[in-house]
Structure formats: structure tokens, C-alpha cells
Design a protein around this motif. Structure first.
Motif, mmCIF file in Angstrom:
data_model
loop_
_atom_site.group_PDB
_atom_site.id
_atom_site.type_symbol
_atom_site.label_atom_id
_atom_site.label_comp_id
_atom_site.label_asym_id
_atom_site.label_seq_id
_atom_site.Cartn_x
_atom_site.Cartn_y
_atom_site.Cartn_z
ATOM 1 N N THR A 136 19.221 31.752 47.943
ATOM 2 C CA THR A 136 17.988 30.658 48.075
ATOM 3 C C THR A 136 17.949 30.075 49.348
ATOM 4 O O THR A 136 18.725 30.116 50.218
ATOM 5 C CB THR A 136 18.177 29.795 46.875
ATOM 6 O OG1 THR A 136 19.186 28.812 47.210
ATOM 7 C CG2 THR A 136 18.792 30.360 45.502
ATOM 8 N N PRO A 137 16.685 29.421 49.586
ATOM 9 C CA PRO A 137 16.349 28.802 50.942
ATOM 10 C C PRO A 137 17.563 27.628 51.293
ATOM 11 O O PRO A 137 17.580 27.445 52.295
ATOM 12 C CB PRO A 137 15.123 28.285 50.461
ATOM 13 C CG PRO A 137 14.353 29.084 49.763
ATOM 14 C CD PRO A 137 15.380 29.440 48.610
ATOM 15 N N TYR A 167 13.145 26.457 40.766
ATOM 16 C CA TYR A 167 12.969 27.473 41.872
ATOM 17 C C TYR A 167 13.361 28.714 41.118
ATOM 18 O O TYR A 167 12.868 29.911 41.378
ATOM 19 C CB TYR A 167 13.657 27.348 43.073
ATOM 20 C CG TYR A 167 13.482 28.213 44.048
ATOM 21 C CD1 TYR A 167 12.190 28.661 44.755
ATOM 22 C CD2 TYR A 167 14.389 29.001 44.538
ATOM 23 C CE1 TYR A 167 12.067 29.501 45.762
ATOM 24 C CE2 TYR A 167 14.481 30.190 45.239
ATOM 25 C CZ TYR A 167 13.208 30.208 46.097
ATOM 26 O OH TYR A 167 13.110 31.374 46.864
ATOM 27 N N ARG A 214 5.321 28.700 40.856
ATOM 28 C CA ARG A 214 5.953 29.222 41.919
ATOM 29 C C ARG A 214 5.662 28.724 43.160
ATOM 30 O O ARG A 214 6.658 28.618 43.964
ATOM 31 C CB ARG A 214 5.580 30.751 41.915
ATOM 32 C CG ARG A 214 6.254 31.792 40.707
ATOM 33 C CD ARG A 214 7.602 31.578 40.391
ATOM 34 N NE ARG A 214 8.083 30.380 39.772
ATOM 35 C CZ ARG A 214 9.279 29.760 40.038
ATOM 36 N NH1 ARG A 214 10.203 30.231 40.965
ATOM 37 N NH2 ARG A 214 9.507 28.743 39.450
ATOM 38 N N SER A 215 4.002 28.305 43.256
ATOM 39 C CA SER A 215 4.042 27.827 44.658
ATOM 40 C C SER A 215 4.578 26.388 44.803
ATOM 41 O O SER A 215 5.244 26.081 46.013
ATOM 42 C CB SER A 215 2.282 27.742 44.655
ATOM 43 O OG SER A 215 1.871 26.831 45.892
ATOM 44 N N THR A 218 8.364 26.654 45.481
ATOM 45 C CA THR A 218 9.029 27.236 46.796
ATOM 46 C C THR A 218 8.670 25.959 47.645
ATOM 47 O O THR A 218 9.417 25.714 48.614
ATOM 48 C CB THR A 218 7.928 28.247 47.207
ATOM 49 O OG1 THR A 218 8.222 29.603 46.033
ATOM 50 C CG2 THR A 218 8.292 28.849 48.402
ATOM 51 N N ARG A 222 11.802 24.348 49.877
ATOM 52 C CA ARG A 222 11.625 24.516 51.340
ATOM 53 C C ARG A 222 11.616 23.300 52.166
ATOM 54 O O ARG A 222 12.172 23.014 53.288
ATOM 55 C CB ARG A 222 10.285 25.488 51.852
ATOM 56 C CG ARG A 222 10.209 26.807 51.367
ATOM 57 C CD ARG A 222 11.038 27.849 52.316
ATOM 58 N NE ARG A 222 11.035 28.941 52.032
ATOM 59 C CZ ARG A 222 11.899 29.896 52.426
ATOM 60 N NH1 ARG A 222 12.991 29.825 53.157
ATOM 61 N NH2 ARG A 222 11.696 31.103 52.197
#
Length: 289
Positions: A136-137, A167, A214-215, A218, A222
Motif C-alpha cells: 500500500t502507499p 483503502y 475508491r477515489s 486513494t 496518499r
């Protein structure tokens, strides 16, 4: 004689100054909060719960998540009440309680956890935080030990994990002090709620698996990856969702945020989840006692 008197006076001043300094340091250390210990997050012993770190953990689309990030390896009565309220109001949802610390067989069968096992929609699982973040990020952030270097280790771990879980899986996240009075499935698929006229809160969040969910999932993960701060208490929780929504909704005015302005992401008014401001809590409790 005068020299001796001056020496005694100076010595007295030094002693008094030393005593004052000692008292100041004593009061400061007595009143300051003890350092939080989250070493339990990295233990892999005495663990009776199934792991939520690998492919075998597969929550349904209709899931509600709670995170327990202290090292108590148990639940308080109030936390159990919050989980039970969610389970009773959402019989067809999976209620996932994710522990960041090991939970022993004895605790599982002889504590508040035992009372919750009668509900067939409640599931307990264990998170090993480094493994949970892999791929993951925020994998590098977690692996770097950044959560061990903050003043609010438990709170900031909870902040990161709520966004990370949504997420990874999508669903609804609730704090362990949120008691559900009615079902939440009449709400929008993706939502948060304001706690004031300046901030969106993170005690209750819903990011579905659709395009909107999802948008936002994310964007929030981030934001943590890029701007995590260990020196500010609310920066990685309410700060994250508020900053992301200001960009998504193209407004800095939190009171204007709604599905119409935010691409389908709903932002509910404070009375939906936060009718009492946290600043007023002590006054209300004092009047009630």
C-alpha cells in the motif's frame, strides 16, 4: 562579618532557586502524560486470533470496522457496547474488530470478548501492522517506524489504520466509542460528517468500493503517505479528510461540503454523529454528576 553575611545570603538564594527548579521539574513530570507503548503491535506470540494480513482475510462489501490500537489486548465495557450496538443494528453486515496487539486464548474466552462471540456477525482478527501495510502507499511510512516516534502513538496508529483499512477493503469505519442508535445503511454509500464549521471528523466514515469510494480512499491514503506529521495530534485524522475534501469539493468552506459539491461524496452535518462538541463534554458530564 559583612562578607560572611553576604556569602550566607548568596548561598540561601542558590538553595531557594534550586528548590524552585526542582519543584517546577517535579510538577512538569508528574502532570505530563506517560509515553505510550505500542511495542505490542510487533509481537507474534500468544495470539489466538486469525490474521487480517493475508489473502485469507476477505471482508464482505457490507462490513463495519473497529480498530483497537492500544496494548490492552482486551475491550472495555464501553467499547463492547459500541460493537454490540453496531452488530444488533446491522444483522446482515460483518462487524470486524481488528486488534493491533496479540489476544490470548484466555482473554478470548474469559473477558468482554466472550460476551460478543454470541453474535454470529462479529469477527475478531489480528493486525500485524507492518504486514498489513505491505503493498500500500503507506508501507514505507509504517516500516520506517514513524508511528513509534510520535507523541500520540496509539491515536496516530488508529488514524493511519482507519484510512488504510478503508483503502484495502472499503466499508464503514467507526470509533470504539460510537454507539449506533439506528442502522446506517439508509445513508449514502460514501460519507463523512462535520464535527464543526471548520473540520470534518473521522470517528465515522464510509468509503464504498465504487468509483467515488475508491477515489476518496486513494486520496486520503496518499495524503498520509505524503504529509504525515507526528507533532500534531489531529493532523493525520480529521486533518487528512478535511484537506482532501477541500480539494475534491473545490472549496475551503467546510459548511458547503455535500454530495452536490463533492462529486457524490456526502458530508453530513454535525448533529448526525457529533451533536455534542468535544469541548463541551466535560461541562455536560460535570452537570450530570
Amino acid at each position: 562579618m559583612l562578607l560572611q553575611k553576604g556569602y550566607v545570603t548568596t548561598r540561601r538564594r542558590i538553595i531557594i532557586a534550586g528548590l524552585i527548579l526542582f519543584l517546577v521539574l517535579y510538577v512538569f513530570t508528574s502532570w505530563s502524560e506517560p509515553a505510550e507503548d505500542i511495542s505490542c503491535h510487533y509481537l507474534e506470540v500468544d495470539d489466538a486470533l486469525p490474521s487480517a494480513d493475508d489473502y485469507s482475510f476477505s471482508p464482505s462489501d457490507k462490513s463495519i470496522f473497529f480498530h483497537e490500537t492500544s496494548c490492552t489486548a482486551n475491550l472495555t465495557s464501553r467499547q463492547s457496547c459500541a460493537i454490540e450496538s453496531a452488530a444488533r443494528a446491522h444483522r446482515y453486515f460483518e462487524i470486524h474488530v481488528l486488534f493491533s496487539s496479540p489476544v490470548s486464548e484466555a482473554t478470548l474466552h474469559e473477558s468482554n470478548l466472550k460476551e460478543l462471540t454470541i453474535f454470529d456477525n462479529i469477527r475478531f482478527s489480528r493486525i500485524h501492522i507492518v504486514k498489513y501495510a505491505e503493498g500500500t502507499p503507506v508501507a514505507d511510512l509504517v516500516k520506517s517506524g514513524a508511528l513509534n516516534r510520535t507523541q500520540w502513538k496509539i491515536s496516530h496508529t488508529s488514524d493511519v489504520l482507519r484510512f488504510l483499512t478503508l483503502y484495502k477493503w472499503g466499508g464503514i469505519y467507526l470509533d470504539l466509542d460510537v454507539v449506533v442508535a439506528r442502522t446506517l445503511d439508509h445513508l449514502a454509500k460514501n460519507w463523512a460528517a462535520r464535527e464543526s464549521n471548520t473540520a470534518v471528523a473521522t470517528g465515522a466514515l464510509a468509503f464504498s468500493r465504487d468509483e467515488i469510494g475508491r477515489s476518496i480512499a486513494t486520496a486520503t491514503i496518499r495524503e498520509i503517505q505524503t504529509n504525515f506529521r507526528g507533532d500534531k495530534w489531529g493532523y493525520n485524522g480529521p486533518g487528512v479528510i478535511t484537506r482532501v475534501l477541500k480539494k475534491m469539493c473545490t472549496t475551503n468552506n467546510v459548511t458547503l461540503m455535500s454530495a452536490a459539491y463533492c462529486g457524490g461524496f456526502e458530508v453530513y452535518k454535525p448533529e448526525f454523529f457529533y451533536p455534542i462538541k468535544w469541548q463541551q463534554e466535560r461541562n455536560i458530564l460535570r452537570r450530570a454528576s
